[in-house]
Design a protein around this motif. Structure first.
Motif, mmCIF file in Angstrom:
data_model
loop_
_atom_site.group_PDB
_atom_site.id
_atom_site.type_symbol
_atom_site.label_atom_id
_atom_site.label_comp_id
_atom_site.label_asym_id
_atom_site.label_seq_id
_atom_site.Cartn_x
_atom_site.Cartn_y
_atom_site.Cartn_z
ATOM 1 N N GLY A 228 0.405 3.842 -9.429
ATOM 2 C CA GLY A 228 0.887 3.498 -8.262
ATOM 3 C C GLY A 228 1.344 1.733 -8.165
ATOM 4 O O GLY A 228 2.195 1.478 -7.873
ATOM 5 N N ALA A 229 0.357 1.281 -8.861
ATOM 6 C CA ALA A 229 0.449 -0.150 -8.924
ATOM 7 C C ALA A 229 1.517 -0.547 -9.946
ATOM 8 O O ALA A 229 2.300 -1.500 -9.855
ATOM 9 N N ASP A 230 1.699 -0.003 -11.059
ATOM 10 C CA ASP A 230 2.748 0.084 -11.938
ATOM 11 C C ASP A 230 4.083 0.091 -11.110
ATOM 12 O O ASP A 230 5.023 -0.852 -11.229
ATOM 13 N N ALA A 231 4.339 1.044 -10.325
ATOM 14 C CA ALA A 231 5.412 1.265 -9.616
ATOM 15 C C ALA A 231 5.714 0.159 -8.733
ATOM 16 O O ALA A 231 6.772 -0.276 -8.520
ATOM 17 N N LEU B 82 0.861 -1.254 0.024
ATOM 18 C CA LEU B 82 -0.078 -0.026 -0.074
ATOM 19 C C LEU B 82 0.826 1.194 0.057
ATOM 20 O O LEU B 82 0.439 2.419 -0.547
ATOM 21 N N GLY B 83 1.971 1.348 0.744
ATOM 22 C CA GLY B 83 2.849 2.227 0.733
ATOM 23 C C GLY B 83 3.659 2.728 -0.740
ATOM 24 O O GLY B 83 3.817 3.732 -0.910
ATOM 25 N N GLN B 84 3.887 1.531 -1.155
ATOM 26 C CA GLN B 84 4.524 1.564 -2.565
ATOM 27 C C GLN B 84 3.483 2.086 -3.623
ATOM 28 O O GLN B 84 4.027 3.010 -4.440
ATOM 29 N N ILE B 85 2.446 1.675 -3.562
ATOM 30 C CA ILE B 85 1.273 2.366 -4.408
ATOM 31 C C ILE B 85 1.065 3.731 -4.106
ATOM 32 O O ILE B 85 0.944 4.308 -5.340
ATOM 33 N N LEU B 86 1.161 4.256 -2.861
ATOM 34 C CA LEU B 86 0.553 5.582 -2.775
ATOM 35 C C LEU B 86 1.995 6.489 -3.096
ATOM 36 O O LEU B 86 1.896 7.579 -3.855
ATOM 37 N N THR B 87 3.201 5.719 -2.776
ATOM 38 C CA THR B 87 4.623 6.540 -3.088
ATOM 39 C C THR B 87 4.575 6.413 -4.635
ATOM 40 O O THR B 87 5.098 7.581 -5.316
#
Length: 347
Positions: free
Chosen positions: A307-310, A44-49
């Motif tokens: 965000g999902a791509d990242a 979730l943090g990586q999607i937000l970032t």
């Protein structure tokens, strides 16, 4: 067990149940991350970032939201009048075709951009006019006709890109020639992909809001959508309202394709839209068919995808989690909205 209407739902019920739906969506997303073998909080943090963590990420989210605002508005306008336009994808490609036809040398500056936008809007409107006329004249279900138009238009675009519109310098790839510089939407930020199509989308959202809340047509659309028989009994021109609604809805969806070609891509290809027309349905439903809410939910959906791509690149979790997340969000939101209007009682 039976369902009983709630005559006057409280503000807590109206806001609390959708909020619970979003919270449930987050829990499901965390469960999906666990099934993929990743830390759910990290995912979730990586999607937000990935969506908001940098200037580049924010601009890419805004860029991805642009076609979703247009298709979300198209669906919201149609659904408000109970006109089930499932063909925003076809109307999007109609606008994209016009952008190529008029933007590869047929017109020069300064007329090419406004003329191509107007003709694209007209093309999308005319494409949806056919199903709505079949509906009001012959009673044909517009869900079927608009859905089938998506496949017809996809095949038509494939034919064009393998034939009349194929770029002779494209090394055999099925894509159109590039638009002339005069036919391209300028960038909001030099060197990055965000273009003024985003600004046009925001203006369109405000215009649709004004139409729906401050005009006779908007009142008629809401009345027809609430109860078509009562609207007809009150003397409203129901068929004319549906036709006007279709023209507005189809034109808005076509602007999505026009802005993608004139702004983001610069040419037409088969992968222009990864399903923007269908995703517009999710955007509109999450926004409760509110035009200004469409902007917010389009940004949310775009942020999830970006965000999902990242996240996929850094955590190794498939990007399909974004599709599942949006599907679950839609289901929970529909359930939450339904429970604001009815309650389950025993007996």
């Amino acid at each position: 067990m039976r369902l009983e209407p709630v005559a006057n739902p409280t503000l807590l019920r109206q806001l609390g149940l959708p909020a619970l739906a979003l919270a449930a969506t987050v829990l499901v997303a965390m469960g999906l991350a666990l099934l993929a073998g990743a830390n759910p909080f990290a995912v979730l943090g990586q999607i937000l970032t990935g969506a908001l963590g940098s200037r580049l990420a924010v601009l890419e989210t805004l860029n991805r939201a642009t076609p979703l605002i247009f298709t979300g508005l198209a669906v919201a306008v149609a659904f408000r009048a109970k006109l089930w336009n499932i063909g925003a994808e076809a109307q999007l490609y109609a606008g994209a075709i016009i952008a190529v036809l008029l933007g590869t040398g047929a017109l020069g500056a300064p007329f090419v951009l406004p003329v191509s936008a107007a003709v694209a809007l007209l093309a999308g409107a005319m494409l949806l006019l056919v199903p709505v006329l079949l509906k009001v004249r012959l009673g044909v279900d517009e869900v079927v006709t608009t859905l089938l138009l998506n496949f017809i238009m996809a095949l038509f675009v494939s034919y064009l890109l393998e034939g009349p519109l194929k770029d002779p310098m494209g090394m055999g790839w099925p894509k159109s020639p590039a638009l002339t510089p005069d036919a391209r939407l300028p960038r909001i930020v030099d060197g990055l992909r965000l273009h003024w199509g985003f600004g046009i989308a925001l203006i369109a959202a405000v215009i649709v809001w004004v139409v729906q809340t401050r005009t006779t047509l908007g009142f008629e659309m809401r009345a027809v959508g609430s109860n078509i028989r009562a609207a007809r009994f009150a003397g409203m021109p129901v068929n004319a309202v549906l036709v006007k609604t279709a023209l507005l809805s189809g034109g808005l969806a076509a602007l999505a394709g026009w802005s993608e070609v004139a702004g983001a891509k610069g040419h037409l290809s088969l992968d222009l839209s990864p399903g923007f027309g269908y995703t517009g349905i999710i955007v509109a439903m999450l926004a409760l068919l509110h035009p200004l809410g469409v902007v917010v939910t389009a940004l949310f959906v775009a942020g999830v995808f970006v965000g999902a791509d990242a996240m996929s690149r850094s955590a190794g979790v498939p990007t399909y989690i974004a599709d599942m997340l949006l599907a679950v969000a839609l289901l929970f939101m529909v359930l939450g909205i339904a429970l604001t209007k009815v309650r389950v009682v025993r007996g």
